[in-house]
Each structure stands twice: as C-alpha cells, then as structure tokens.
Design an enzyme around this catalytic site. Structure first.
Site, PDB file in Angstrom:
ATOM      1  N   SER A  30       6.835 -14.623  -9.839  1.00  0.00           N
ATOM      2  CA  SER A  30       5.369 -14.157  -9.575  1.00  0.00           C
ATOM      3  C   SER A  30       4.941 -13.208 -10.524  1.00  0.00           C
ATOM      4  CB  SER A  30       5.294 -13.337  -8.452  1.00  0.00           C
ATOM      5  OG  SER A  30       4.132 -12.651  -8.024  1.00  0.00           O
ATOM      6  N   TYR A  33       7.897  -6.589  -3.113  1.00  0.00           N
ATOM      7  CA  TYR A  33       7.880  -7.994  -3.308  1.00  0.00           C
ATOM      8  C   TYR A  33       8.165  -8.555  -4.879  1.00  0.00           C
ATOM      9  CZ  TYR A  33       5.706 -12.685  -4.195  1.00  0.00           C
ATOM     10  OH  TYR A  33       5.284 -13.953  -4.593  1.00  0.00           O
TER      11      TYR A  33
END
Length: 336
Positions: free
Chosen positions: A128, A153
């Site tokens: 990501s 995350y």
C-alpha cells in the site's frame, strides 16, 4: 498458468479475476466474505465471477487458517499466487487492531509458508502507498526508506514486504510487492471516501471532508491497477547482481524480490475530486469540514518509473473519466 487470487470477492480481486478469466486463465478465488463492509456487494461480485464464461472456482476460506490454506495449495498446484486478501482501512486499524494482525500478518505468513512448500513460479502481493507514512519527499519512490508508518494498517503492509523479502532470500521464492495508490472505480469499496461521498450526496446528507479538502491523493482507476498486476505477474523478479549491501536499495535485492508502485502518477486535490464527483452525480455536496485525522497523510504521489521501465505499465484513465464510469455503475447498482 493456474492462478490463485486471494480476496477474489473484494474490489481489486474481483476485477483482476474477471480479467484473467476473460483471457482464458484458470482462476481459483478465495475470500472469507467478512462483514467489514456490505457482504451483499461481495456476494454480487462472486456471483458474477462464478457465472462468467471460463475456468473459475470459488472457495470460502479464511487465510488465517493454515490447514485450509495448505490443503488448497496441495490440491490445486498454482503456478502464480496473487495475494490481495487483507483487512483494509487506515482508520479502522486504530480501533480494531487485532483484525489486522489476524489477516495481514498471520494470514500472509500462511500464504508464504504454502508458497515455500508448493513452489509457485511467482508470488505477487498487495502492499500500500500508506507504507510511506511520514515520508514527505515527492513523488514517493520505491527507493525511499519507509520505516515510519503512521497507522497499524501501514505497519502491517510494511511487515508484509519484510516477510516476503526474508522468504525470497531464504528459499529463493520470487516475490513482488505492489504499493497501490488510492484505487477507485465501479464495484468499489463502500468504506472508501469517494464511495461514501457519492452515497451521501445522492441522499442529500453532509459529507465529512478532512483537512479542509486540502489533501492530495494519487487516485488510480481500477483498470490501470489490474493492468499493472497482470504485467507484473508475468515478469518474475531476479536477483539484482549489482545490489550493494553498503548502500542498500529498498526497492530491489540480491534475492528474487521487487517492490513497485502502482499509481496514476498524477495527484489530485481532494476538493477537486469532490467537484468532479458532483458534476457526474448531478448534485452538489453538503460539506462538513473537519481537521486531519490520526493515521492520515497530507498527500500521496506515485513514482511509477520502475514498473514502467520493467513492464511497460502506463496508467491511461484520468480522474474525470474514471469518476464518470464509477457514477454510471453506482447509479445503476443502487437504483438512483
């Protein structure tokens, strides 16, 4: 080729599986169909894949279950594994950290172990843009250090890259991590800001816009993301013979390991994105401006030179066209 797509009922997994099936590639898709967002949307995606002409089979499975993962690998003999299953969401990770440990760490470890045992040609996995964290050097490059994530995350995605490297080094397993930049489009995730905005605008409800709309995002249309994944999957990484441990390059390695950004290479101001959304929805937004939230970053901007050089990847969908396609699907699916 025989491809395993994890997270096949998810946004990116659905579009990727549909593209692979249409090209005649046998696909096995797995998903645990959790209720992080609307399960009916996931079921609709899975139904489309299951009825599409071609070779596709769907398995309901949680990648955190090592025995189930191993059994599937033993049975199917995958040539390629494209690992997209993960607990998504930056803000959700602040309040529900254990979900990220189970899926993004334990689950990814199970995938790595299965790949070590059953030896597919290539493991491609989703990282990501959030891994860039506190880095302020733009555009974000895979050659930058990413040791300062600002959300759990992001930390789990950085951990995936580190775990993959160790398996590439120890077991000569070819792995490629893909740092996705703000993916949007039809059949998208309802927890994403643009999806929430569209829903609220159509209902005449206010939308929460953080940092006064001054954040920038490298919005990347789903078709461009899928094109990048397929290009990367067909190109196994090799050890970089010129890699120097003294001046270590984070984007490559002496192991068969690579990291790529997949973005649009063109950041857009959030307020401009909302204006485009309003235009195609045909309605104005009621905006509630709020301060920046914990875990958010001010801007993202993908340097895609490495993936362009190695695979020929070139994003081709601008935000106006991408939002137009999203709105068309959104209105049809939800009956507006």
């Amino acid at each position: 080729m025989k491809v395993l797509v994890t997270g096949a009922a998810g946004f990116i997994g659905f579009h990727l599986s549909r593209r692979l099936i249409s090209e005649g590639t046998p696909v096995v898709g797995i998903d645990n169909m959790n209720d992080y967002y609307d399960v009916a949307l996931k079921e609709s995606r899975a139904d489309i894949l299951s009825t599409q002409k071609g070779s596709f089979s769907f398995v309901g499975m949680d990648i955190a279950d090592a025995d189930e993962v191993n059994s599937l690998f033993e049975k199917e003999h995958f040539t390629h594994v494209i690992h997209l299953a993960a607990q998504a969401g930056v803000r959700y990770s602040i309040t529900n950290p254990s979900a990220y440990v189970s899926s993004n760490l334990v689950g990814f470890m199970n995938i790595l172990e299965a790949c070590r045992t059953y030896k597919p040609e290539h493991l491609v996995y989703a990282s990501s843009s959030s891994v860039y964290g506190m880095n302020t050097v733009m555009p974000y490059s895979v050659h930058h250090n990413v040791d300062h994530p600002v959300s759990l995350y992001a930390a789990t995605k950085k951990s995936n890259e580190l775990l993959a490297h160790s398996y590439s080094h120890l077991y000569n397993l070819p792995t490629t991590g893909l740092r996705f930049f703000t993916v949007y489009g039809p059949w998208g995730r309802p927890d994403m800001a643009y999806f929430k905005f569209a829903d609220a605008i159509m209902k005449g409800e206010p939308i929460d816009v953080y940092n006064n709309g001054n954040m920038q995002r490298d919005f990347t249309y789903i078709d461009d993301i899928v094109d990048g994944i397929i290009r990367v999957a067909s190109k196994c990484p090799c050890a970089d013979k010129e890699w120097d441990a003294v001046s270590a390059d984070p984007g490559t390695s002496s192991a068969p390991y690579r990291i790529y950004n997949i973005g649009n290479n063109n950041p857009v101001k959030l307020s401009d994105f909302i204006n485009t959304l309003e235009t195609h929805l045909g309605k104005k937004a009621i905006i509630n401006y709020l301060p920046i939230q914990p875990g958010d970053v001010l801007a993202t901007y993908a340097d895609v030179e490495d993936i362009r050089r190695d695979t020929g990847y070139t994003p081709s969908t601008n935000v106006d066209e991408g939002i137009k396609r999203f709105v068309k699907w959104f209105k049809e699916y939800y009956g507006y």
